[in-house]
Design a protein around this motif. Structure first.
Motif, short mmCIF file in Angstrom:
data_model
loop_
_atom_site.label_atom_id
_atom_site.label_comp_id
_atom_site.label_asym_id
_atom_site.label_seq_id
_atom_site.Cartn_x
_atom_site.Cartn_y
_atom_site.Cartn_z
N UNK A 155 26.89 -12.66 68.05
CA UNK A 155 27.91 -12.91 67.12
C UNK A 155 27.41 -13.10 65.88
N UNK A 156 26.09 -13.54 65.80
CA UNK A 156 25.53 -13.81 64.56
C UNK A 156 25.38 -12.59 63.67
N UNK A 157 24.99 -11.51 64.36
CA UNK A 157 24.78 -10.27 63.76
C UNK A 157 26.15 -9.64 63.45
N UNK A 158 27.27 -9.93 64.09
CA UNK A 158 28.36 -9.32 63.67
C UNK A 158 29.02 -10.15 62.58
N UNK A 159 28.76 -11.33 62.58
CA UNK A 159 29.30 -12.28 61.47
C UNK A 159 28.62 -11.72 59.99
N UNK A 177 36.22 -7.64 51.96
CA UNK A 177 37.31 -8.50 52.93
C UNK A 177 36.66 -8.92 54.04
N UNK A 178 36.41 -10.34 54.19
CA UNK A 178 35.92 -10.79 55.46
C UNK A 178 36.63 -11.30 56.53
N UNK A 179 36.36 -10.54 57.65
CA UNK A 179 37.52 -10.89 58.75
C UNK A 179 37.04 -12.09 59.63
N UNK A 180 35.78 -12.33 59.84
CA UNK A 180 35.13 -13.35 60.67
C UNK A 180 34.77 -14.58 59.84
N UNK A 181 35.94 -15.23 59.84
CA UNK A 181 35.74 -16.46 58.77
C UNK A 181 36.38 -17.58 59.32
N UNK A 182 36.70 -17.60 60.71
CA UNK A 182 37.43 -18.60 61.37
C UNK A 182 36.47 -19.80 61.74
N UNK A 183 36.33 -21.04 61.28
CA UNK A 183 35.78 -22.06 61.87
C UNK A 183 36.71 -22.87 62.96
#
Length: 235
Positions: free
Chosen positions: A26-30, A38-44
């Motif tokens: 997950x860390x690598x994907x983010x 365009x950043x898609x993995x930004x949800x907290x």
């Protein structure tokens, strides 16, 4: 076709996703995602909570009172508890599966992996997602037109209000990511909460909407008769 195009759905460029260590993956994907414009993995989790609140607190909750009136209190509560358990189990199963395969980005990837990496399952999931969204959009356009009709006392044609609602939906859907949508969901939840409270208050005050009452009494008044609810007319 190059090597990147041959990769399976959910593949992140330059990231080896084998499911062995979900946290590192997950860390690598983010990190890889944040390299793009365009950043898609930004949800907290805060934004996710706001988004879910706006999604779940919707017009459908107003139908719950009608469902209870049909089923009754005991069957209705039992049904709600059973549905809650099914939803909870499904959510936890999906959560554990996605944590095992963190490269999954959407429901299409989920269908792809859960059905044995089937491309047919990916396309079928995409079709069902598209069909579901089309039906939801149609429902909200119709609801918006009805609301504007009621608030304006039918000042315009329903088709015109439908076009206005469609344009509003297009404008509000322009953001490519959920970065701002979660904040809009907070406003949406607050509005729906107020609407639900008003709905309950009005339903308790009046047995039927005032316009419906006028519509049923005017024809009888034109004939010179009046009728009070719960009172029998003389023979």
């Amino acid at each position: 076709m190059n090597d990147i195009e041959k990769k399976e759905p959910g593949y992140a460029l330059g990231v080896d996703v084998d499911g062995s260590d979900s946290f590192d993956t997950i860390t690598a994907l983010v990190a890889e995602d944040h390299q793009h414009e365009i950043k898609l993995r930004t949800m907290s989790w805060h934004k996710t909570a706001c988004l879910l609140a706006g999604e779940q607190v919707c017009l459908a909750i107003m139908a719950q009172s009608w469902s209870l009136s049909v089923l009754g209190w005991v069957p209705g509560i039992i049904t709600m508890i059973l549905c809650a358990l099914i939803f909870w189990y499904t959510s936890m199963t999906m959560h554990k599966y996605i944590m095992k395969y963190p490269q999954i980005k959407d429901i299409c990837d989920f269908g792809y992996y859960i059905f044995g990496r089937s491309k047919a399952a990916w396309y079928f999931s995409a079709f069902m997602l598209l069909a579901n969204n089309i039906l939801l959009i149609g429902f909200h356009v119709l609801t918006g037109a009805k609301v504007l009709n009621t608030l304006s006392d039918h000042s315009l044609c329903t088709a015109v209000f439908s076009v206005i609602t469609t344009i509003m939906g297009i404008i509000m859907s322009m953001p490519r990511t959920l970065h701002h949508v979660s904040f809009m969901s907070m406003f949406s939840s607050a509005c729906m909460g107020i609407a639900i409270i008003l709905f309950l208050v009005f339903a308790g005050i009046e047995p039927a909407p005032s316009m419906a009452t006028r519509a049923t009494t005017q024809p009888m008044a034109s004939l010179g008769h009046t009728h009070s609810p719960g009172r029998e007319q003389p023979g």
